[in-house]
Scaffold this motif. Structure first.
Motif, PDB file in Angstrom:
ATOM      1  N   ARG A   1       0.828  -1.211   0.000  1.00 11.16           N
ATOM      2  CA  ARG A   1       0.000   0.000   0.000  1.00 11.16           C
ATOM      3  C   ARG A   1       0.861   1.259   0.000  1.00 11.16           C
ATOM      4  N   SER A   2       0.378   2.268  -0.684  1.00  9.92           N
ATOM      5  CA  SER A   2       1.046   3.559  -0.706  1.00  9.92           C
ATOM      6  C   SER A   2       0.933   4.215   0.658  1.00  9.92           C
ATOM      7  N   LEU A   3       1.984   4.926   1.042  1.00 12.03           N
ATOM      8  CA  LEU A   3       2.003   5.596   2.336  1.00 12.03           C
ATOM      9  C   LEU A   3       2.132   7.118   2.192  1.00 12.03           C
ATOM     10  N   ARG A   4       1.635   7.655   1.085  1.00 13.11           N
ATOM     11  CA  ARG A   4       1.686   9.111   0.942  1.00 13.11           C
ATOM     12  C   ARG A   4       0.609   9.756   1.814  1.00 13.11           C
ATOM     13  N   PRO A   5       0.990  10.653   2.719  1.00 13.19           N
ATOM     14  CA  PRO A   5      -0.013  11.353   3.540  1.00 13.19           C
ATOM     15  C   PRO A   5      -0.752  12.404   2.707  1.00 13.19           C
ATOM     16  N   LYS A   6      -1.904  12.835   3.226  1.00 13.95           N
ATOM     17  CA  LYS A   6      -2.629  13.922   2.554  1.00 13.95           C
ATOM     18  C   LYS A   6      -1.822  15.209   2.635  1.00 13.95           C
ATOM     19  N   THR A   7      -1.255  15.452   3.791  1.00 17.92           N
ATOM     20  CA  THR A   7      -0.312  16.552   3.972  1.00 17.92           C
ATOM     21  C   THR A   7       0.814  16.046   4.859  1.00 17.92           C
ATOM     22  N   TRP A   8       1.937  16.757   4.821  1.00 12.13           N
ATOM     23  CA  TRP A   8       3.071  16.346   5.628  1.00 12.13           C
ATOM     24  C   TRP A   8       3.050  17.060   6.977  1.00 12.13           C
ATOM     25  N   LYS A   9       4.072  16.919   7.750  1.00 13.73           N
ATOM     26  CA  LYS A   9       4.099  17.454   9.111  1.00 13.73           C
ATOM     27  C   LYS A   9       3.786  18.956   9.121  1.00 13.73           C
ATOM     28  N   ASP A  10       2.969  19.358  10.076  1.00 13.09           N
ATOM     29  CA  ASP A  10       2.563  20.763  10.232  1.00 13.09           C
ATOM     30  C   ASP A  10       1.867  21.300   8.991  1.00 13.09           C
ATOM     31  N   GLY A  11       1.219  20.395   8.238  1.00 12.27           N
ATOM     32  CA  GLY A  11       0.472  20.818   7.061  1.00 12.27           C
ATOM     33  C   GLY A  11       1.310  21.166   5.848  1.00 12.27           C
ATOM     34  N   LYS A  12       2.576  20.802   5.865  1.00 12.53           N
ATOM     35  CA  LYS A  12       3.441  21.102   4.724  1.00 12.53           C
ATOM     36  C   LYS A  12       2.991  20.322   3.489  1.00 12.53           C
ATOM     37  N   ARG A  13       3.240  20.897   2.333  1.00 18.07           N
ATOM     38  CA  ARG A  13       2.781  20.287   1.086  1.00 18.07           C
ATOM     39  C   ARG A  13       3.689  19.158   0.612  1.00 18.07           C
ATOM     40  N   CYS A  14       4.991  19.279   0.858  1.00 16.34           N
ATOM     41  CA  CYS A  14       5.975  18.374   0.281  1.00 16.34           C
ATOM     42  C   CYS A  14       7.024  18.035   1.329  1.00 16.34           C
ATOM     43  N   ALA A  15       7.553  16.810   1.267  1.00 10.32           N
ATOM     44  CA  ALA A  15       8.661  16.401   2.138  1.00 10.32           C
ATOM     45  C   ALA A  15       9.951  16.389   1.322  1.00 10.32           C
ATOM     46  N   PHE A  16      11.023  16.858   1.936  1.00  8.69           N
ATOM     47  CA  PHE A  16      12.325  17.006   1.272  1.00  8.69           C
ATOM     48  C   PHE A  16      13.341  16.226   2.097  1.00  8.69           C
ATOM     49  N   ALA A  17      13.834  15.107   1.553  1.00  8.81           N
ATOM     50  CA  ALA A  17      14.715  14.207   2.306  1.00  8.81           C
ATOM     51  C   ALA A  17      16.056  14.044   1.593  1.00  8.81           C
ATOM     52  N   LEU A  18      17.089  14.639   2.174  1.00  7.23           N
ATOM     53  CA  LEU A  18      18.439  14.514   1.639  1.00  7.23           C
ATOM     54  C   LEU A  18      19.150  13.323   2.273  1.00  7.23           C
ATOM     55  N   SER A  19      19.946  12.609   1.476  1.00  6.50           N
ATOM     56  CA  SER A  19      20.764  11.538   2.047  1.00  6.50           C
ATOM     57  C   SER A  19      22.140  11.538   1.400  1.00  6.50           C
ATOM     58  N   PHE A  20      23.113  11.091   2.203  1.00  2.49           N
ATOM     59  CA  PHE A  20      24.501  11.031   1.760  1.00  2.49           C
ATOM     60  C   PHE A  20      25.070   9.668   2.157  1.00  2.49           C
ATOM     61  N   ASP A  21      25.540   8.923   1.170  1.00  5.32           N
ATOM     62  CA  ASP A  21      26.138   7.613   1.417  1.00  5.32           C
ATOM     63  C   ASP A  21      27.635   7.802   1.643  1.00  5.32           C
ATOM     64  N   SER A  22      28.047   7.708   2.902  1.00  5.16           N
ATOM     65  CA  SER A  22      29.442   7.965   3.270  1.00  5.16           C
ATOM     66  C   SER A  22      30.267   6.687   3.122  1.00  5.16           C
ATOM     67  N   ASP A  23      30.443   6.262   1.888  1.00  8.28           N
ATOM     68  CA  ASP A  23      31.150   5.008   1.603  1.00  8.28           C
ATOM     69  C   ASP A  23      32.633   5.098   1.934  1.00  8.28           C
ATOM     70  N   HIS A  24      33.218   6.254   1.635  1.00  8.97           N
ATOM     71  CA  HIS A  24      34.636   6.500   1.894  1.00  8.97           C
ATOM     72  C   HIS A  24      35.506   5.372   1.315  1.00  8.97           C
ATOM     73  N   GLU A  25      36.417   4.826   2.085  1.00  8.01           N
ATOM     74  CA  GLU A  25      37.379   3.844   1.540  1.00  8.01           C
ATOM     75  C   GLU A  25      36.762   2.495   1.198  1.00  8.01           C
ATOM     76  N   THR A  26      35.535   2.233   1.664  1.00  7.55           N
ATOM     77  CA  THR A  26      34.963   0.899   1.456  1.00  7.55           C
ATOM     78  C   THR A  26      34.615   0.614  -0.002  1.00  7.55           C
ATOM     79  N   ASN A  27      34.468   1.652  -0.819  1.00  8.20           N
ATOM     80  CA  ASN A  27      34.251   1.405  -2.245  1.00  8.20           C
ATOM     81  C   ASN A  27      35.377   0.584  -2.845  1.00  8.20           C
ATOM     82  N   GLU A  28      36.593   0.814  -2.375  1.00  5.96           N
ATOM     83  CA  GLU A  28      37.754   0.067  -2.860  1.00  5.96           C
ATOM     84  C   GLU A  28      37.927  -1.241  -2.098  1.00  5.96           C
ATOM     85  N   LEU A  29      37.703  -1.210  -0.807  1.00  3.51           N
ATOM     86  CA  LEU A  29      37.967  -2.384   0.027  1.00  3.51           C
ATOM     87  C   LEU A  29      37.027  -3.547  -0.259  1.00  3.51           C
TER      88      LEU A  29
END
Length: 306
Positions: free
Chosen positions: A34-62
């Protein structure tokens, strides 16, 4: 189908020889529920903005048994320059983000993980040494996932509630392990643009999927492998335009804008402005909720429209 074909194990047959129950079983093992899109986001906001960073560092090589000093130096750049630059930018805008960290990278750079959490960001599971789950037996995959979670908790003091598989490589056992570990969410799959509940063999799991996509990832546009035919091919201004269009559409739909970046890729002077401008654009809307992946997953689970 011949009698010989019927007697052969499925894995030894060509896909066009598979009986319907076999290919249906493969398709239906892990599915979007099932879809989990809310009608509105927290505090009535229209859109959610989620940044992520994959801190792979040296493991890409290892992870592949590599010993390249040059590629490990590139990974160290992620810790030495990339993450500090990203944290400075996030602090300037007072925006939270999620950092997915392999256990080995966390052990190599524990102060980085402590700083990330101290500044209000989330740290999530991202494998042990950036291994590919699809090549692991169940026991090994679960051991590495648990070891990674324990390591992150020991270093940061916070138990991770979400995971992203390395290279988004999801094995037939990954969802089962995620469920057994009691995780809130996963962020490795691509069946939607909004959060959804993951289904395992036809049964809802309660695990939230916060979907990713290669088009919303910096690596396909900027990756560089010197001895392979892989070179950056998209100017930063064009990458910004792609990300901007993704955000604008998410905003119009009242949905989720999720972005995946890597400190050793996005964390350069000529690229980091992309994140800066996206945040400025979103803030100018006036009704965008900036949140960690955990907060988005939790809100979507608890306030789904249907």
């Amino acid at each position: 189908m011949s009698e010989i074909e019927k007697r052969e194990p499925f894995e030894k047959r060509e896909p066009w020889q598979w009986p319907e129950e076999h290919w249906r079983g493969l398709v239906n093992h892990v599915r979007a529920g099932r879809s989990l899109r809310p009608k509105t986001w927290k505090d009535g906001k229209r859109c959610a903005f989620a940044l992520s960073f994959d801190s792979d560092h040296e493991t890409n090589e290892l992870r592949d048994g590599g010993k390249s000093i040059g590629r490990m130096a590139w990974g160290q750049y992620g810790n030495r320059v990339g993450v500090p630059s990203i944290l400075k930018l996030l602090a300037k805008h007072a925006v939270p983000a999620t950092f997915y960290v392999p256990g080995v990278a966390a052990l190599l750079h524990p102060d980085e993980q402590r700083r990330v959490v101290a500044e209000g960001h989330e740290v999530g599971i991202h494998s042990w040494i950036h291994e590919l789950n699809s090549v692991l037996p169940y026991e090994a995959e679960k051991d590495l996932m648990q070891r990674a979670a324990d390591t992150l908790e020991k270093i940061t003091g916070v138990r991770p509630v979400g995971a992203r598989t390395a290279s988004w490589d999801f094995s037939p056992d990954t969802l089962r392990i995620t469920q057994e570990m009691g995780l809130l969410y996963d962020s490795s799959l691509m069946a939607d643009v909004d959060c959804y509940e993951l289904v395992l063999d036809g049964k809802p799991t309660g695990v939230v999927e916060l979907p990713v996509e290669w088009i919303r990832d910096d690596a396909p546009y900027f990756m560089m492998l010197r001895f392979q035919n892989l070179r950056p091919y998209t100017p930063p201004s064009d990458v910004f335009d792609i990300f901007r269009r993704e955000f604008e559409a998410a905003y119009e739909e009242g949905g989720l804008f999720q972005l995946t970046c890597h400190p050793h890729i996005i964390g350069y002077r000529s690229r980091l402005w992309i994140i800066d401008e996206l945040i400025r654009l979103a803030k100018a809307k006036g009704d965008v909720w900036f949140a960690t992946h955990a907060d988005v997953a939790r809100f979507a689970r608890d306030h789904a429209a249907d």
